[in-house]
Design an enzyme around this catalytic site. Structure first.
Site, PDB file in Angstrom:
ATOM      1  N   HIS A   1     -16.321 -11.083  -8.593  1.00  0.00           N
ATOM      2  CA  HIS A   1     -16.256 -10.859 -10.044  1.00  0.00           C
ATOM      3  C   HIS A   1     -15.221  -9.780 -10.366  1.00  0.00           C
ATOM      4  CE1 HIS A   1     -19.563 -13.522 -10.494  1.00  0.00           C
ATOM      5  NE2 HIS A   1     -20.489 -12.700 -10.048  1.00  0.00           N
TER       6      HIS A   1
ATOM      7  N   SER B   1     -20.676 -27.579 -17.947  1.00  0.00           N
ATOM      8  CA  SER B   1     -21.644 -26.480 -17.905  1.00  0.00           C
ATOM      9  C   SER B   1     -21.918 -25.850 -19.272  1.00  0.00           C
ATOM     10  CB  SER B   1     -21.192 -25.403 -16.898  1.00  0.00           C
ATOM     11  OG  SER B   1     -20.985 -25.965 -15.632  1.00  0.00           O
TER      12      SER B   1
ATOM     13  N   ASP C   1     -14.409 -20.168 -12.834  1.00  0.00           N
ATOM     14  CA  ASP C   1     -15.469 -20.385 -11.846  1.00  0.00           C
ATOM     15  C   ASP C   1     -14.961 -20.153 -10.419  1.00  0.00           C
ATOM     16  OD1 ASP C   1     -17.996 -20.999 -11.000  1.00  0.00           O
ATOM     17  OD2 ASP C   1     -17.790 -23.167 -11.241  1.00  0.00           O
TER      18      ASP C   1
ATOM     19  N   LEU D   1      -2.025 -13.163 -30.013  1.00  0.00           N
ATOM     20  CA  LEU D   1      -2.970 -14.051 -29.337  1.00  0.00           C
ATOM     21  C   LEU D   1      -4.390 -13.639 -29.713  1.00  0.00           C
ATOM     22  CD1 LEU D   1      -3.702 -16.044 -26.856  1.00  0.00           C
ATOM     23  CD2 LEU D   1      -3.684 -13.992 -25.466  1.00  0.00           C
TER      24      LEU D   1
ATOM     25  N   ARG E   1     -10.759 -25.777 -15.710  1.00  0.00           N
ATOM     26  CA  ARG E   1     -11.860 -25.238 -14.911  1.00  0.00           C
ATOM     27  C   ARG E   1     -11.376 -25.018 -13.488  1.00  0.00           C
ATOM     28  NH1 ARG E   1     -18.239 -26.210 -14.979  1.00  0.00           N
ATOM     29  NH2 ARG E   1     -18.751 -24.681 -13.373  1.00  0.00           N
TER      30      ARG E   1
HETATM   31  C1  IPE Z   1     -20.074 -21.642 -15.797  1.00  0.00           C
HETATM   32  O1  IPE Z   1     -20.053 -21.343 -14.438  1.00  0.00           O
HETATM   33  C2  IPE Z   1     -20.212 -20.404 -16.592  1.00  0.00           C
HETATM   34  C3  IPE Z   1     -19.095 -19.458 -16.519  1.00  0.00           C
HETATM   35  C4  IPE Z   1     -17.952 -19.672 -15.937  1.00  0.00           C
HETATM   36  C5  IPE Z   1     -19.324 -18.226 -17.190  1.00  0.00           C
HETATM   37  P1  IPE Z   1     -21.360 -21.525 -13.543  1.00  0.00           P
HETATM   38  O2  IPE Z   1     -20.976 -21.197 -12.152  1.00  0.00           O
HETATM   39  O3  IPE Z   1     -22.489 -20.756 -14.116  1.00  0.00           O
HETATM   40  O4  IPE Z   1     -21.645 -23.073 -13.720  1.00  0.00           O
HETATM   41  P2  IPE Z   1     -22.611 -24.063 -12.931  1.00  0.00           P
HETATM   42  O5  IPE Z   1     -23.991 -23.582 -13.119  1.00  0.00           O
HETATM   43  O6  IPE Z   1     -22.203 -24.047 -11.489  1.00  0.00           O
HETATM   44  O7  IPE Z   1     -22.365 -25.391 -13.560  1.00  0.00           O
HETATM   45  C1  IPE Z   2     -17.852 -17.546 -12.210  1.00  0.00           C
HETATM   46  O1  IPE Z   2     -17.981 -17.459 -10.826  1.00  0.00           O
HETATM   47  C2  IPE Z   2     -18.292 -16.289 -12.914  1.00  0.00           C
HETATM   48  C3  IPE Z   2     -19.549 -16.405 -13.664  1.00  0.00           C
HETATM   49  C4  IPE Z   2     -20.234 -17.505 -13.831  1.00  0.00           C
HETATM   50  C5  IPE Z   2     -20.062 -15.189 -14.253  1.00  0.00           C
HETATM   51  P1  IPE Z   2     -19.350 -17.772 -10.103  1.00  0.00           P
HETATM   52  O2  IPE Z   2     -20.133 -16.510 -10.019  1.00  0.00           O
HETATM   53  O3  IPE Z   2     -20.043 -18.900 -10.742  1.00  0.00           O
HETATM   54  O4  IPE Z   2     -18.851 -18.190  -8.651  1.00  0.00           O
HETATM   55  P2  IPE Z   2     -19.409 -19.375  -7.755  1.00  0.00           P
HETATM   56  O5  IPE Z   2     -19.406 -20.603  -8.571  1.00  0.00           O
HETATM   57  O6  IPE Z   2     -20.779 -18.974  -7.336  1.00  0.00           O
HETATM   58  O7  IPE Z   2     -18.434 -19.442  -6.613  1.00  0.00           O
HETATM   59 MG    MG Z   3     -20.002 -20.907 -10.492  1.00  0.00          MG
END
Ligand code: IPE
Ligand code: IPE
Ligand code: MG
Length: 251
Positions: free
Chosen positions: A39, A198, A22, A133, A190
């Site tokens: 990303h 999540s 995240d 792995l 995380r």
């Molecule tokens: C959780 O991250 C999903 C992934 C890392 C793929 P999110 O950024 O979507 O989670 P929330 O919505 O903030 O909890």
């Molecule tokens: C995690 O990073 C990647 C996915 C959920 C695909 P985010 O895109 O959720 O990044 P933030 O949480 O908005 O910073």
């Molecule tokens: Mg996020």
């Protein structure tokens, strides 16, 4: 970094690490760039993490790449994420082969664009005999959705008389989850400072050790993984028993 890596006890590493990757969006925002830039850089962290896990002998790594809820993001972000998945699979196949890594997926793979499904299928096929792995990508994955599917599939078997209600136990449920071929999660990481699950692997993390770090995913490198595993090795996993009982087992 070699010293850090060598301080990890090879016989006490978690068998199965799961990571909620995240913070890509916030990382990009800090740099005044569009979210997708985060990303793209997150893919480098995936590569570093895979290599680091290989180096210390982790057997299972599961990465939360796209949740069932992530479909609700802006259309363009979803589209670009899917394109990034396809291009990364193409690019990273070599790394998977070199490191003897087997690719696996969990989630509603049928909901992904056809191009992504095709690429995943190919990489899974090409890496199926690798055995160092097992890398599992959670794609269009949601734990509640997974549990709903388990209940439907078990119910069908009961209705068809292939299974008796009395036979349903934790093992049967495990065998019907997307993760049927994986052991329980030992260590859940995380990034980005959020302290929530999540909708990730709710059943499978029942006794996992949790590790939350403020590091944003694109900044997560080998060193971060090693530090996390070192902390894991200092935890005492009691599984409901007393500390004294655990010490006796370890004697
Ligand atoms: C959780 O991250 C999903 C992934 C890392 C793929 P999110 O950024 O979507 O989670 P929330 O919505 O903030 O909890
Ligand atoms: C995690 O990073 C990647 C996915 C959920 C695909 P985010 O895109 O959720 O990044 P933030 O949480 O908005 O910073
Ligand atoms: Mg996020």
């Amino acid at each position: 970094m070699e010293a850090l890596k060598n301080s990890i006890l090879k016989n006490k590493v978690p068998t199965h690490i799961a990571i909620i990757m995240d913070g890509n969006g916030r990382w990009a925002k800090l740099k005044n760039k569009p979210r997708i830039f985060g990303h793209k850089n997150g893919v480098n962290s995936v590569r570093e993490t895979i290599e680091a896990c290989g180096d210390i002998g982790i057997e299972y790594l599961t990465l939360y790449a796209f949740s069932t809820e992530n479909w609700n993001r802006p259309k363009l972000e979803v589209k670009t994420l899917m394109a990034l998945l396809v291009s990364s699979l193409k690019k990273e196949l070599k790394i998977l082969q070199e490191n003897n890594i087997k690719l696996n997926t969990i989630g509603n793979i049928n909901d992904l664009p056809k191009s992504a499904q095709k690429e995943l299928k190919e990489v899974i096929e090409k890496t199926k005999n690798n055995n160092a792995l097992t890398l599992t990508l959670a794609l269009s994955y949601g734990s509640r959705d997974e549990i709903v599917n388990v209940i439907k599939n078990i119910s069908k078997k009961v209705v068809n008389n292939e299974l008796q209600i009395e036979e349903i136990d934790e093992n049967i449920i495990n065998n019907h989850l997307y993760t049927f071929s994986l052991p329980d999660v030992d260590f859940l990481i995380r990034t980005s400072g959020e302290k929530r699950i999540s909708n990730f692997l709710l059943w499978q993390i029942a006794y996992a050790e949790m590790y939350f770090t403020n590091t944003l995913w694109p900044d997560f490198k080998k060193e971060n993984l090693y530090n996390a595993v070192l902390e894991y090795q200092h935890r005492e996993r009691r599984f409901g028993k007393t500390s004294e009982q655990i010490e006796k087992i370890n004697e």
